[in-house]
Design an enzyme around this catalytic site. Structure first.
Site, short mmCIF file in Angstrom:
data_model
loop_
_atom_site.label_atom_id
_atom_site.label_comp_id
_atom_site.label_asym_id
_atom_site.label_seq_id
_atom_site.Cartn_x
_atom_site.Cartn_y
_atom_site.Cartn_z
N ASP A 319 12.62 -73.02 42.90
CA ASP A 319 11.74 -74.01 42.27
C ASP A 319 12.37 -74.72 41.07
OD1 ASP A 319 9.84 -73.56 44.17
OD2 ASP A 319 8.70 -72.14 42.99
N TYR A 403 2.22 -73.88 44.98
CA TYR A 403 2.06 -72.90 43.90
C TYR A 403 2.06 -73.55 42.53
CZ TYR A 403 2.19 -68.25 46.03
OH TYR A 403 1.86 -67.10 46.69
CO CO Z 1 2.88 -65.48 46.25
#
Ligand code: CO
Length: 665
Positions: A319, A403
């Protein structure tokens, strides 16, 4: 100099009376504009060039430490740029004072071990258009019963594709696109994954170069699972306001990028890749400001998935290096993200086109009550003392696709530093044929599963305990056998050994022996004659569980150990190396420590990998409650006594009992 709005190129040099920027201050908007404009003109960059990362090129550490506050240290900017028409990628460094490009290095994306710049915002949107024009993908949607109107609404996620030595990916700038059915544009697509269809998209050629369209069709789960407030009209009614009131304002002060709070002193920084950076963290002890960290940040993450099927086996998002945690920072909202008296930092940044902009409210600084700090009641003489703990919180939040990650650094009155990652948002999902088992994770709803996965974070801690030269040692608790030196059997020992070289210091945590590591300064002695030190307290959680030989393990090798220690080298900045996107593996920490440099009584960098192994469950949906992971640095023989004894014995005047009586009259 004016603080705000996009001062375009040729900003005049600040008058000599203006305060110098600190050498570690992030680039201003004017500096970003100047850097990008100089690169565009001096390197005759085409209109199709994009700026993936633009950030301060930090000056040499020795210059920063020797800085007298007056002399100007050259301000430099580094930019990772690539041409969206050719894929050619360069790292350019600009000396802003000299208005010159001082370094211009091409990064070879077409040769092993490859490695691409991160995926940029523009590409997020581009991928959907490319995929929706592809005849094969359209056929795959029709085979799954989607109408033209439904296809128009499909959410296409560009997901970093990893590296699998496939011909279609080598030397190409690609992402893997996975798709989600949506009832309408506001619908949560992650409730409706379209299983068995993956498009590998060449972002330069703007075509689908490989398409998986599995023969067996898994029904798309269609039940709406939304989280916006309209989806939950009946909210609970038994919550009364809980206000954080700071009548006299906060106890911290902010000057430019410098924050001081009680005994703590630090400079904040920010980079497109890492997000929040802490510079020059120190703590005052008496009259002296004692250094602890020269620089600290989260330099990388990886989230490897453990499902071998078409939509999932390749998922292993980095990320930070593949998207940029700083670029994806949220604008935090007062009273929602942050309670109390808040200081927000707005971050000057470059957009994909190298145009300066400001990321509003990207870093939040505030104070929190944290229960009891210390307490004792002596019943013999009725002495009662208690002090409440308070912590300074420096944080930011980044949303990376499904996320959301919060990155919180806490500073406590007893000298503890804590780093906490908050994991929330929406899980990756898989569609499952009703009645069939899902062997690769947990079911979260009828026909909907979440593949098992791991989240790893790597914190780079450029240590400076009482100075630049530090040593790291490993300690464990070991029972002592019965004997003359243990006649009652109650004795156990604490072992201690110095990790002298880089290869000795690639270590795993061990909960059974309580293994911990101490960073000490051999040249500075504490009140009991030992080197002053700080202890790294970690959670002994599972490391990378993917097999040796699996490319996600080779690419995310930093997640195979909890601890790594390197001799400081300014070129070694990221746990996964400089270009993790599509990289074949082997870069970053394992490569750094292969040099096996001496790290004893040296300028050392401690890298700590921490993580969470996530088996999905119904409670993770539709939005997952925060999961916490992290570590602490605790003073261990650093102070001569509890450094929080001088906190005044205050009573909180706003506290009342149920009958309304207060503590203070
Ligand atoms: Co997770």
């Amino acid at each position: 100099m004016a603080k705000s709005a996009a001062t375009k190129k040729s900003a005049p040099a600040p008058p000599s009376t203006a305060p110098r920027p600190h050498p570690l201050d992030p680039l201003s908007e004017a500096e970003i504009a100047l850097a990008c404009d100089l690169l565009k003109s001096l390197k005759t960059l085409s209109a199709s060039t994009r700026f993936a990362f633009v950030q301060l090129e930090e000056p040499p550490k020795a210059d920063v430490l020797a800085w007298d506050g007056v002399k100007q240290i050259p301000r430099c900017a580094a930019a990772t740029v690539f041409d969206t028409r050719t894929g050619a990628t360069h790292i350019g460094v600009v000396d802003l004072g000299k208005r010159a490009v001082v370094s211009w290095i091409e990064h070879p994306t077409k040769q092993h071990p490859y490695g691409q710049p991160p995926i940029i915002i523009e590409e997020f949107f581009k991928v959907g258009d490319i995929v929706k024009k592809d005849a094969g993908w359209l056929k795959a949607m029709k085979r799954r019963g989607l109408s033209d109107a439904e296809i128009a609404l499909v959410q296409v996620d560009p997901f970093s594709s990893g590296f699998f030595d496939r011909e279609a990916e080598k030397g190409r700038r690609v992402v893997s696109a996975v798709s989600y059915w949506r009832e309408n544009a506001r619908d949560n697509g992650y409730a409706h994954p379209i299983e068995g269809v993956v498009a590998l998209v060449d972002l330069i050629a703007e075509t689908v170069v490989d398409l998986v369209d599995e023969k067996d069709i898994v029904p798309i789960p269609k039940r709406a699972r939304n989280y916006h407030r309209d989806a939950y009209p009946a909210t609970r009614t038994d919550i009364k306001p809980l206000d954080i009131v700071q009548r006299d304002g906060p106890s911290f002060t902010v000057e430019g990028w410098h924050v001081s709070w009680q005994n703590w002193s630090m400079r904040l920084g920010f980079s497109a890749r890492e997000g929040l950076v802490l510079n020059q963290v120190g703590i005052r002890d008496g009259k002296k400001l004692r250094p602890l960290l020269y620089r600290a940040s989260i330099t990388e993450m990886v989230v490897p998935y453990a499902d071998p099927t078409a939509n999932h086996y390749w998922k292993s998002a980095f990320d930070a290096g593949e998207y940029g945690l700083g670029k994806l920072a949220n604008a935090l909202e007062l009273g929602c993200d942050c309670l109390g008296h808040i200081h927000y930092f707005d971050i000057p940044a470059a957009d994909d086109n190298g145009v300066p902009m400001v990321m509003k409210n990207a870093i939040c600084v505030h104070e929190e009550d944290y229960g009891i700090l210390w307490k004792h009641y002596e019943f013999r003489n009725d002495t009662f003392e208690v002090r409440r703990s308070r912590r300074l919180v420096v944080s930011f939040f980044a949303t990376v696709g499904n996320y959301d990650y919060g990155f919180y650094w806490y500073f406590y009155q007893d000298g503890t530093i804590q780093c906490e990652a908050k994991l929330t948002g929406i899980i990756q999902t898989a569609a499952v044929t009703p009645g069939q088992p899902y062997p690769w994770g947990g079911m979260v709803a009828e026909g909907l599963a979440g593949p098992t996965h791991q989240h790893f974070f790597n914190a780079r801690l450029d240590m400076q305990v009482d100075g630049d030269r530090n040593t790291i040692s490993e300690h464990e608790f070991v029972p002592r056998p019965w004997g003359r030196d243990n006649p009652h059997g109650n004795v156990f020992d604490t072992t201690s050994r110095v990790l002298a070289r880089e290869r000795d210091a690639a270590r795993e945590a061990d909960g059974r022996t309580g293994r911990f590591w101490k960073i000490t300064n051999p040249a500075v002695k504490n009140s009991v004659g030992n080197p002053t030190g700080y202890k790294l307290v970690v959670q002994p959680t599972p490391l990378m569980l993917a097999q040796e030989g699996c490319t996600m393990r080779a690419r995310g090798a930093f997640a195979t150990k909890h601890l790594w220690v390197t001799k400081y080298d300014p070129a070694e900045r990221y746990a996964s190396g400089n270009f993790p996107n599509q990289h074949a593996g082997g870069d970053g920490l394992p490569k750094f420590i292969a040099q096996n440099r001496s790290i004893e009584n040296a300028d050392i960098v401690v890298w700590h990998t921490f993580g969470h192994t996530h088996i999905c469950k119904p409670e993770d949906f539709p939005v997952m409650p925060v999961e916490y992971v992290g570590f602490s640095l605790k003073p261990t023989g650093f102070f001569a006594e509890n450094p929080a004894m001088d906190i005044p014995a205050d009573k909180n005047a706003a506290s009342v009992t149920e009958d309304g009586s207060g503590c203070c009259g």
